[in-house]
Scaffold this motif. Structure first.
Motif: not given
Length: 143
Positions: A79-81, A84-86, A123-129
């Motif tokens: 959903a955040l793809a 993410r920065d928001e 990994r699951r969240l697809g993010t670096d943080r």
């Protein structure tokens, strides 16, 4: 529509006064025969709900690795793809689970497990943080 903002504790991170809890988007999971999730959910509908929340000014999304035995983090990441920065992601660790069978398997708060859990959540969240990482266990004995 303007959403009030708040500082998240003493972190300096600004979040919407209203956050979205993501337990339900994890779908079904269990501990043995005891259901722990909200039952069947439509992942596409969950993605639309998260994106609509963002559109309306919600920035804080609270989840945990165990919601849906990892599935909730995957849906939130989807959903955040591209947005993410928001968002501010708060997730948790401490309960162990089997992603394949969607079964809770116990608890683990060890430093070794923490490292594995945060890597798996990223990994699951697809993010670096992860903006806020929390221990999900409330009944640990004091050291």
């Amino acid at each position: 529509m303007a959403v009030d903002k708040r500082q998240l504790g003493r972190s300096g991170i600004e979040v919407s006064a209203l956050g979205m809890g993501c337990w339900a988007i994890g779908g079904p999971w269990a501990e043995g025969a005891r259901p722990l999730g909200w039952g069947r959910v439509d992942d596409d509908e969950s993605v639309r709900a998260v994106r609509r929340a963002l559109d309306l000014g919600v920035t804080l999304f609270d989840t945990a690795d165990t919601y849906g035995a990892g599935h909730g983090e995957r849906v939130l990441g989807r959903a955040l793809a591209g947005r993410r920065d928001e968002a501010v992601i708060a997730t948790k660790f401490g309960y162990t689970f089997d992603e394949r069978t969607r079964q809770a398997t116990g608890e683990n708060a060890s430093p070794h497990y923490l490292r594995r859990a945060v890597t798996d959540s990223l990994r699951r969240l697809g993010t670096d943080r992860i903006d806020l990482y929390q221990l999900h266990l409330g009944d640990l004995p004091l050291p």
